[in-house]
Write a protein that holds these residues in place. Structure first.
Motif, short mmCIF file in Angstrom:
data_model
loop_
_atom_site.label_atom_id
_atom_site.label_comp_id
_atom_site.label_asym_id
_atom_site.label_seq_id
_atom_site.Cartn_x
_atom_site.Cartn_y
_atom_site.Cartn_z
N LEU A 116 0.82 -1.21 0.00
CA LEU A 116 0.00 0.00 0.00
C LEU A 116 0.85 1.26 0.00
CD1 LEU A 116 -2.90 -1.00 2.41
CD2 LEU A 116 -2.82 -1.10 -0.08
N HIS A 119 1.48 1.97 -3.56
CA HIS A 119 0.37 2.71 -4.18
C HIS A 119 0.38 4.17 -3.74
CE1 HIS A 119 -1.84 -0.20 -6.49
NE2 HIS A 119 -1.97 -1.04 -5.48
N SER A 140 -8.58 0.87 -3.36
CA SER A 140 -8.24 -0.26 -4.21
C SER A 140 -9.24 -1.39 -3.98
CB SER A 140 -6.81 -0.73 -3.90
OG SER A 140 -6.74 -1.25 -2.58
N GLY A 272 -4.25 3.73 -5.98
CA GLY A 272 -4.94 2.44 -5.97
C GLY A 272 -5.75 2.27 -7.23
#
Length: 346
Positions: A116, A119, A140, A272
């Motif tokens: 993450l 992202h 996401s 995302g």
């Protein structure tokens, strides 16, 4: 400093080469990506064992293609980075194993990166990179979060989903409408032909007074409406898709605006897979323009999982001095790993 990044957390195998100096934004030199969508389509979703086996087949040829594209040799690498988590355990182990084996063979250090965070920092790969601090909408397939970002590794969670994430709401609603896999993009395409005001669908937690999200109730409302339509669903499918997308986007935009009010920040980063959604981009851009707030996105092809975001996150963590690579090649993975648990020495 040349960083090779390997991403294998779910159903995309990504490899990329990023070059970074002591200061300045790292530069993407080459990247390659293989999507497993066609393989999983027959099953209506990701099959973890098949995903892991496909990563094994793809990662070395992709790494070779990236080095050739960049005109570089493996000996030119300084660091090998990989996705440590979160994700599918077997899939993560493939990328971690290859990265650590490559690091050991070359005598180069390795760095495990939070998926993450990759992202979150992916907009720095764009032509219009953001500046710290900013508000991040991380949206996401499995995560929907609002975070205050002061710098690399300095993340404050402001709100998150308490059940289904926005991407799950897209995918599960698409499945209810018989749109196949992957459902989110299919629903968005169909929504372009429908009326977003045709059905009055709920906006869960919109007036909760906090920044948390909930999309499970929306999915249930779509199911109820589809059953009510019965045989008439086919004729109204585009309208129901458009109404579903409108509800999801409305919640995301209005919660983001509430977070801006709460924090006083003047910059938004959207990252995302759902960040590629055209309606979300249009509505958020318009709302933020009225407030004179800048919005930054990754390039469309970098919204999905990819190796470039892993290499970028690794380079930025090293530049910021929050994490150093290690010449230790025993590895583990973290299938569940909250982003806010990242510490300067994660």
């Amino acid at each position: 400093m040349r960083v090779l990044g390997i991403e294998s957390s779910c159903d995309e195998t990504g490899v990329a080469l990023v070059e970074a100096a002591a200061t300045g934004v790292p530069v993407l030199r080459a990247d390659a990506l293989h999507s497993q969508i066609e393989m999983h389509r027959a099953y209506g979703g990701v099959v973890p064992e098949l995903a892991s086996r496909d990563h094994i087949r793809r990662v070395i040829p992709l790494a070779t293609a990236v080095m050739d594209q960049a005109g570089a040799r493996l000996a030119d690498l300084d660091v090998v980075a990989y996705t440590r988590g979160p994700g599918l355990a077997g899939a993560l182990l493939v990328g971690a194993g290859v990265a650590c084996a490559l690091g050991a063979a070359l005598g180069r250090p390795v760095l495990g990166i939070h998926h993450l965070e990759g992202h979150l920092l992916s907009p720095f790969l764009s032509r219009d990179p953001p500046q710290f601090p900013f508000l991040a909408l991380l949206v996401s397939g499995g995560h929907t979060q609002l975070m205050r970002v002061e710098g690399v590794g300095r993340y404050e969670l402001l709100g998150e989903t308490i059940d289904d994430a926005a991407g799950e709401a897209f995918d599960k609603s698409a499945k209810l409408l018989g749109l196949g896999y992957p459902g989110g993009p299919a629903l968005s395409r169909l929504a372009q032909q429908g009326d977003p005001a045709a059905f009055k669908l709920p906006r869960p937690l919109l007036h909760s007074g906090d920044l948390d999200f909930s999309f499970a109730g929306l999915k249930t409302a779509v199911l109820v409406q589809a059953k009510k339509l019965g045989e008439g669903l086919e004729a109204r499918k585009a309208d129901l898709a458009a109404s579903t997308q409108a509800a999801i986007v409305d919640v995301l935009v209005r919660k983001t605006l509430a977070a801006l009010d709460m924090t006083g920040l003047q910059r938004v980063v959207v990252a995302g897979g759902v960040g590629a959604n055209a309606l979300l981009r249009a509505q958020l851009d318009a709302a933020c323009a009225r407030r004179r707030v800048r919005v930054h996105y990754p390039e469309l092809h970098l919204c999905t999982d990819n190796g470039a975001m892993i290499a970028m996150a690794a380079a930025m963590r090293m530049q910021a001095g929050v994490q150093a690579p290690a010449a230790r090649y025993a590895f583990d993975v973290k299938p569940r790993w909250p982003l806010q648990e990242i510490s300067p020495a994660a």
